[in-house]
Design a protein around this motif. Structure first.
Motif, mmCIF file in Angstrom:
data_model
loop_
_atom_site.group_PDB
_atom_site.id
_atom_site.type_symbol
_atom_site.label_atom_id
_atom_site.label_comp_id
_atom_site.label_asym_id
_atom_site.label_seq_id
_atom_site.Cartn_x
_atom_site.Cartn_y
_atom_site.Cartn_z
ATOM 1 N N ILE A 125 34.181 -25.326 -9.991
ATOM 2 C CA ILE A 125 33.336 -25.999 -10.707
ATOM 3 C C ILE A 125 32.697 -27.107 -9.949
ATOM 4 O O ILE A 125 31.542 -27.546 -10.090
ATOM 5 C CB ILE A 125 34.113 -26.552 -12.241
ATOM 6 N N LYS A 126 33.555 -27.910 -9.332
ATOM 7 C CA LYS A 126 33.073 -29.135 -8.554
ATOM 8 C C LYS A 126 32.127 -28.592 -7.460
ATOM 9 O O LYS A 126 31.135 -29.593 -7.204
ATOM 10 C CB LYS A 126 34.334 -29.834 -8.074
ATOM 11 N N ALA A 127 32.491 -27.553 -6.661
ATOM 12 C CA ALA A 127 31.528 -27.231 -5.582
ATOM 13 C C ALA A 127 30.231 -26.655 -6.325
ATOM 14 O O ALA A 127 28.887 -27.166 -5.836
ATOM 15 C CB ALA A 127 32.234 -25.688 -5.010
ATOM 16 N N LEU A 128 30.061 -26.091 -7.531
ATOM 17 C CA LEU A 128 29.089 -25.784 -8.101
ATOM 18 C C LEU A 128 28.179 -27.008 -8.482
ATOM 19 O O LEU A 128 26.944 -27.028 -8.509
ATOM 20 C CB LEU A 128 29.162 -24.933 -9.310
ATOM 21 N N ALA A 129 28.830 -28.049 -9.219
ATOM 22 C CA ALA A 129 28.325 -29.254 -9.746
ATOM 23 C C ALA A 129 27.526 -30.007 -8.594
ATOM 24 O O ALA A 129 26.615 -30.617 -8.618
ATOM 25 C CB ALA A 129 29.382 -30.127 -10.086
ATOM 26 N N GLU A 130 28.121 -29.772 -7.343
ATOM 27 C CA GLU A 130 27.311 -30.357 -6.108
ATOM 28 C C GLU A 130 26.000 -29.900 -5.727
ATOM 29 O O GLU A 130 25.155 -30.621 -5.480
ATOM 30 C CB GLU A 130 28.229 -30.426 -4.966
ATOM 31 N N ARG A 131 25.746 -28.768 -6.380
ATOM 32 C CA ARG A 131 24.327 -27.966 -6.140
ATOM 33 C C ARG A 131 23.521 -27.970 -7.421
ATOM 34 O O ARG A 131 22.444 -27.230 -7.307
ATOM 35 C CB ARG A 131 24.622 -26.810 -5.573
ATOM 36 N N ALA A 132 24.175 -28.614 -8.432
ATOM 37 C CA ALA A 132 23.360 -28.606 -9.653
ATOM 38 C C ALA A 132 22.681 -29.815 -10.045
ATOM 39 O O ALA A 132 23.088 -30.909 -9.899
ATOM 40 C CB ALA A 132 24.498 -28.425 -10.871
ATOM 41 N N GLN A 133 21.269 -29.589 -10.783
ATOM 42 C CA GLN A 133 20.636 -30.819 -11.127
ATOM 43 C C GLN A 133 21.123 -31.506 -12.508
ATOM 44 O O GLN A 133 21.045 -32.666 -12.475
ATOM 45 C CB GLN A 133 19.193 -30.281 -11.230
ATOM 46 N N ARG A 134 21.745 -30.435 -12.981
ATOM 47 C CA ARG A 134 22.218 -30.840 -14.412
ATOM 48 C C ARG A 134 23.626 -30.269 -14.719
ATOM 49 O O ARG A 134 23.843 -29.198 -14.320
ATOM 50 C CB ARG A 134 21.579 -30.792 -15.424
ATOM 51 N N LEU A 166 35.728 -30.412 -17.345
ATOM 52 C CA LEU A 166 34.985 -31.111 -16.478
ATOM 53 C C LEU A 166 35.385 -32.281 -16.143
ATOM 54 O O LEU A 166 35.338 -32.803 -14.884
ATOM 55 C CB LEU A 166 33.654 -31.175 -17.411
ATOM 56 N N ALA A 167 36.334 -33.067 -17.007
ATOM 57 C CA ALA A 167 36.768 -34.144 -16.855
ATOM 58 C C ALA A 167 37.857 -34.192 -15.606
ATOM 59 O O ALA A 167 37.808 -35.211 -14.910
ATOM 60 C CB ALA A 167 37.335 -34.805 -18.040
ATOM 61 N N ALA A 168 38.327 -32.973 -15.816
ATOM 62 C CA ALA A 168 39.420 -32.886 -14.703
ATOM 63 C C ALA A 168 38.975 -32.684 -13.259
ATOM 64 O O ALA A 168 39.787 -33.099 -12.248
ATOM 65 C CB ALA A 168 40.401 -31.501 -14.929
ATOM 66 N N THR A 169 37.742 -32.548 -13.113
ATOM 67 C CA THR A 169 37.174 -32.685 -11.834
ATOM 68 C C THR A 169 36.612 -34.082 -11.303
ATOM 69 O O THR A 169 36.327 -34.171 -10.175
ATOM 70 C CB THR A 169 35.750 -31.700 -11.801
ATOM 71 N N GLY A 170 36.918 -34.896 -12.266
ATOM 72 C CA GLY A 170 36.455 -36.493 -11.878
ATOM 73 C C GLY A 170 34.876 -36.689 -12.130
ATOM 74 O O GLY A 170 34.515 -37.692 -12.211
#
Length: 334
Positions: free
Chosen positions: A108-117, A128-132
């Motif tokens: 999830i964190k890797a995807l979030a780094e490339r996500a606009q939202r 989501l919270a567990a990823t920081g």
């Protein structure tokens, strides 16, 4: 059940790629509600769907939900060369083991780094919270999970009541159907309010609600608090007489109790003082009139028992953080 997914191998597709992350034991409606919104939201400029959607899990394959229906998913690795417009982490009973799964968190964190939202639906906020990603941000989840979110992740600023919260590029929503509200709000931000209203009409949603509204209705809240129905008749009478002088003494008399005992027992059972309960019911009545009628603010203040427009305005600002005029603008039904 089948899922319409994106064309994963083409990096030149529509950039509004919406990625739904699932894991075992997700809530089916947490996924399919927002998926329905994004899969069919119309883009008025291109005259076609404004988004493409894909459902992913760590390893792909069929993912069991909390129903008899399993969800087909693609492996997250298929998206390594794609930019993500909106990432949505779905909620469910599996969120608790999910938030402790380092492989899921890293993906999830890797995807979030490339996500606009980045978004979560319901208890997906725990994952989501567990990823920081929620550290230092305002966030909400299903009201039953707010305490766990606050205890497990003290860096998150947990809000107890809104149906969804937007903090920068991160959106979190409350329980289950609130994911639809959040999705409609995102469509409104991306494609315009007309597109969101079109989807709301298509889904026979009552209205497009903003995050400022409560997770559950005041009437339902009263019923939950008053599980034995001790004040049910009193509440019905109050609702029919909001314009009366609803003092502690008059309410106690109607309940057949002394004023002192009534105030003590009512506050203990309902979790709020009689005065706060009266104010909440008057706000609820004013909200309904603002949403469904063209009456003036002065008329609504009278009909809801506030009597004066200024008193109604102060109550709205204190409880809902918006003025009556702003509330009407946001939530007026067509």
């Amino acid at each position: 059940m089948t899922a319409k997914t994106a064309k994963l191998n083409s990096p030149t597709n529509d950039p509004r790629l919406v990625v739904f992350v699932v894991y075992p034991d997700v809530v089916l409606l947490d996924l399919v509600g927002p998926l329905q919104v994004f899969s069919h939201a119309p883009d008025s400029l291109t005259q076609r769907n404004g988004y493409e959607c894909v459902v992913v899990s760590v390893d792909g394959g069929l993912i069991e939900t909390n129903t008899v229906v399993s969800i087909p998913s693609e492996p997250i690795s298929c998206l390594l060369n794609r930019s993500v417009h909106t990432l949505v982490v779905v909620g469910g009973d599996g969120a608790i083991p999910g938030m402790r799964d380092p492989k899921l968190g890293a993906a999830i964190k890797a995807l979030a780094e490339r996500a606009q939202r980045v978004c979560s639906v319901c208890s997906g906020a725990l994952v989501l919270a567990a990823t920081g990603l929620l550290d230092g941000r305002r966030a909400v989840t299903h009201w039953e999970d707010c305490r766990m979110l606050a205890d497990e992740f003290p860096k998150v600023q947990v809000e107890l009541d809104p149906i969804f919260v937007k903090d920068g590029r991160v959106w979190t929503s409350a329980g289950i159907t609130a994911g639809i509200d959040m999705s409609l709000a995102i469509v409104s931000e991306d494609l315009g309010r007309d597109s969101a209203l079109s989807m709301a009409r298509s889904m026979v949603a009552q209205m497009v609600r903003s995050g400022g509204q409560s997770q559950y209705s005041p009437a339902l809240g009263r019923q939950v608090s008053d599980g034995l129905g001790r004040f049910e008749a009193l509440h019905a009478w109050m609702s029919e007489n909001l314009g009366a002088e609803l003092s502690v003494g008059s309410l106690a008399s109607k309940a057949g109790m002394s004023a002192r005992n009534f105030a003590r027992v009512y506050s203990k059972v309902m979790g709020k003082t009689p005065a706060k309960a009266v104010e909440a019911m008057r706000i609820e009545r004013a909200q309904d009139l603002l949403e469904t009628s063209s009456k003036s603010l002065k008329q609504i203040a009278t009909l809801s028992g506030f009597k004066e427009e200024d008193r109604m305005r102060c109550a709205f600002l204190r409880v809902l953080r918006v003025t009556p005029s702003e509330y009407r603008q946001n939530f007026r039904s067509a």
